[in-house]
Design a protein around this motif. Structure first.
Motif, mmCIF file in Angstrom:
data_model
loop_
_atom_site.group_PDB
_atom_site.id
_atom_site.type_symbol
_atom_site.label_atom_id
_atom_site.label_comp_id
_atom_site.label_asym_id
_atom_site.label_seq_id
_atom_site.Cartn_x
_atom_site.Cartn_y
_atom_site.Cartn_z
ATOM 1 N N GLY A 17 135.924 107.195 43.442
ATOM 2 C CA GLY A 17 134.543 106.955 43.867
ATOM 3 C C GLY A 17 134.398 105.761 44.779
ATOM 4 O O GLY A 17 133.411 105.661 45.524
ATOM 5 N N MET A 18 135.345 104.869 44.767
ATOM 6 C CA MET A 18 135.329 103.736 45.663
ATOM 7 C C MET A 18 136.579 103.829 46.515
ATOM 8 O O MET A 18 137.671 103.540 46.023
ATOM 9 N N PRO A 19 136.515 104.317 47.753
ATOM 10 C CA PRO A 19 135.346 104.208 48.620
ATOM 11 C C PRO A 19 134.617 105.521 48.941
ATOM 12 O O PRO A 19 133.711 105.511 49.760
ATOM 13 N N LEU A 20 135.001 106.665 48.346
ATOM 14 C CA LEU A 20 134.434 107.933 48.805
ATOM 15 C C LEU A 20 132.915 107.988 48.628
ATOM 16 O O LEU A 20 132.198 108.523 49.481
ATOM 17 N N ASP A 21 132.407 107.437 47.524
ATOM 18 C CA ASP A 21 130.955 107.429 47.343
ATOM 19 C C ASP A 21 130.271 106.538 48.376
ATOM 20 O O ASP A 21 129.149 106.814 48.809
ATOM 21 N N VAL A 22 130.941 105.465 48.772
ATOM 22 C CA VAL A 22 130.397 104.601 49.833
ATOM 23 C C VAL A 22 130.349 105.359 51.150
ATOM 24 O O VAL A 22 129.368 105.279 51.908
ATOM 25 N N PRO A 55 126.411 96.465 39.087
ATOM 26 C CA PRO A 55 125.205 97.292 39.145
ATOM 27 C C PRO A 55 124.984 97.854 40.547
ATOM 28 O O PRO A 55 125.094 97.130 41.535
ATOM 29 N N ASP A 56 124.697 99.166 40.625
ATOM 30 C CA ASP A 56 124.423 99.819 41.911
ATOM 31 C C ASP A 56 125.511 99.506 42.934
ATOM 32 O O ASP A 56 125.235 99.196 44.095
ATOM 33 N N ALA A 57 126.772 99.604 42.483
ATOM 34 C CA ALA A 57 127.892 99.172 43.324
ATOM 35 C C ALA A 57 127.952 99.924 44.649
ATOM 36 O O ALA A 57 128.218 99.323 45.695
ATOM 37 N N VAL A 58 127.691 101.236 44.632
ATOM 38 C CA VAL A 58 127.814 102.017 45.868
ATOM 39 C C VAL A 58 126.822 101.532 46.915
ATOM 40 O O VAL A 58 127.177 101.303 48.080
ATOM 41 N N ALA A 59 125.554 101.362 46.532
ATOM 42 C CA ALA A 59 124.543 100.903 47.476
ATOM 43 C C ALA A 59 124.836 99.489 47.954
ATOM 44 O O ALA A 59 124.687 99.172 49.137
ATOM 45 N N ARG A 60 125.265 98.619 47.040
ATOM 46 C CA ARG A 60 125.532 97.231 47.410
ATOM 47 C C ARG A 60 126.708 97.133 48.381
ATOM 48 O O ARG A 60 126.655 96.418 49.382
ATOM 49 N N ILE A 70 123.624 86.350 37.942
ATOM 50 C CA ILE A 70 124.279 86.310 36.642
ATOM 51 C C ILE A 70 124.101 87.681 36.002
ATOM 52 O O ILE A 70 123.219 88.439 36.362
ATOM 53 N N ALA A 71 124.957 88.018 35.058
ATOM 54 C CA ALA A 71 124.860 89.312 34.397
ATOM 55 C C ALA A 71 123.441 89.529 33.895
ATOM 56 O O ALA A 71 122.848 88.677 33.257
ATOM 57 N N GLY A 72 122.898 90.698 34.218
ATOM 58 C CA GLY A 72 121.548 91.029 33.797
ATOM 59 C C GLY A 72 120.484 90.589 34.781
ATOM 60 O O GLY A 72 119.312 90.897 34.616
ATOM 61 N N GLN A 73 120.896 89.862 35.835
ATOM 62 C CA GLN A 73 119.940 89.405 36.828
ATOM 63 C C GLN A 73 120.460 89.676 38.225
ATOM 64 O O GLN A 73 120.602 88.777 39.036
ATOM 65 N N PRO A 74 120.851 90.919 38.554
ATOM 66 C CA PRO A 74 121.389 91.210 39.879
ATOM 67 C C PRO A 74 120.317 91.161 40.933
ATOM 68 O O PRO A 74 119.136 91.325 40.665
ATOM 69 N N ARG A 75 120.765 90.919 42.169
ATOM 70 C CA ARG A 75 119.860 90.979 43.299
ATOM 71 C C ARG A 75 119.382 92.408 43.464
ATOM 72 O O ARG A 75 120.054 93.349 43.104
ATOM 73 N N ALA A 76 118.199 92.575 44.044
ATOM 74 C CA ALA A 76 117.635 93.918 44.218
ATOM 75 C C ALA A 76 118.603 94.806 44.980
ATOM 76 O O ALA A 76 119.271 94.376 45.910
ATOM 77 N N THR A 77 118.667 96.065 44.586
ATOM 78 C CA THR A 77 119.573 97.008 45.219
ATOM 79 C C THR A 77 119.177 97.251 46.663
ATOM 80 O O THR A 77 118.030 97.547 46.959
ATOM 81 N N PRO A 78 120.139 97.145 47.612
ATOM 82 C CA PRO A 78 119.806 97.431 48.991
ATOM 83 C C PRO A 78 119.371 98.881 49.148
ATOM 84 O O PRO A 78 119.956 99.781 48.569
#
Length: 355
Positions: free
Chosen positions: A15-20, A260-265, A307-315
């Protein structure tokens, strides 16, 4: 934008990088894919100035993809990560020297072409972790408890596997006593995420892979790695030893598992780096990075990292994404097919096993 991904056999179902790649296509960008391990590549046509906005590499350490990426850089194309930074971490012997000279906490490292040469290391420094300098995915990494075990054979499933040694340089490092849990820190263009997983040297140790809080000390070390090596997308394996954190491996373009939301990020980061260049451009080692993580090398507070549980908004996808190109990719460029309906097991994340 038009991007080219270099993907080798080990990651053909990953999935990394094909989903990207699929995400970038869904956002309206043209993505060409080269498969260095199973394609005839007309490099005179494929690699030329202006052919792509950026090239991205996802290969095993000793694979042919890095040469192609270096060829793309030689004609002025942007590479993600910067190709010199990738070379610096793909060779684990070189990486150990760069990291140590940059003040990073890494074990004392020895190099030899034959394992028996490590018998000259004082016995007090055993156990040793021995691994190929060009290895990846934890293959052919072994714990050598005493000098008389240096010539024990490598596990059969490691021989000849992608990421296994290619008969080149070996490195050895004293084993760092630890709980059997690896701390993996991922950096996505300066944003850091900490996860923990079981160490491959402790297969019987039960660890639930999960995201964990990122301490200021670990954040400083992880951000400093980006600065020293000039990396933008990378992962760091850290052990919490009796004398504090120890860096045991660095990977360019890792799996980003548990982010979190690794593909979008990651997709958004690739676009940003393609537009604006990467941290490694314009200098050699040590390279001043472009991380937003603060002044790690001066000991000032680290800021701007979730920090864990406080990720930046998903692009999100650009509001005015360009229409997808109607021009069909020319051989050997191919776009990977959509994944099958049934879930397919994915290979483990790339870890160097430098314990």
């Amino acid at each position: 934008m038009r991007l080219c991904f270099l993907v080798e056999e080990q990651y053909r179902h990953d999935g990394m990088p094909l989903d990207v790649i699929r995400q970038l296509g869904a956002w309206g960008h043209q993505v060409d894919v080269l498969w260095p391990g199973r394609s005839l590549i007309p490099i005179s046509e494929a690699i030329r100035a202006g052919s792509h906005d950026a090239w991205v590499l996802k290969t095993v350490s000793g694979g042919p993809g890095l040469t192609l990426l270096e060829a793309a850089a030689s004609v002025g194309l942007t590479t993600v990560n910067d190709v010199r930074a990738i070379r610096g971490v793909r060779d684990k012997a070189l990486a150990a020297v760069i990291a140590r000279s940059g003040g990073l906490p890494v074990p004392v490292t020895y190099a030899a072409a034959r394992p028996q040469e490590f018998a000259e290391i004082p016995e007090a420094e055993f156990p040793l972790v021995v691994k190929p300098a060009d290895g990846s995915s934890g293959r052919a990494v072994r714990l050598v408890v005493t000098p008389d075990r240096l010539l024990d054979p490598v596990e059969p499933h490691d021989a000849g596997a992608p990421g296994a040694p290619g008969g080149g340089l070996l490195i050895a490092q004293p084993y760092v006593p630890n709980s059997g849990t690896d701390l993996k820190v991922y950096s996505v263009a300066g944003q850091l995420y900490a996860t923990e997983r079981r160490s491959p040297l402790h297969p019987a140790h039960a660890v639930r892979e999960r995201q964990v809080p990122l301490t200021p000390e670990i954040a400083r070390i992880a951000a400093e790695i980006g600065t020293v090596f000039g990396l933008d997308l990378y992962g760091v394996d850290i052990l919490l030893g009796p004398d504090g954190p120890v860096v045991v491996d660095i990977n360019d373009f890792p799996s980003f598992r548990q982010v979190p939301d690794a593909v979008a990020r990651v997709s958004a980061a690739v676009l940003e780096l393609a537009r604006n260049g990467t941290a490694g451009q314009g200098g050699g080692f040590p390279i001043a990075g472009s991380l937003t993580a603060g002044q790690a090398t001066t000991g000032q507070p680290i800021t701007g990292q979730p920090i864990a549980g406080q990720p930046r908004a998903t692009p999100a996808a650009p509001a005015t994404a360009p229409a997808p190109s109607t021009q069909a990719p020319t051989p050997p460029f191919t776009v990977p097919p959509a994944p099958p309906a049934a879930p397919r097991p994915r290979p483990a994340a790339s870890i160097g096993g430098g314990r």
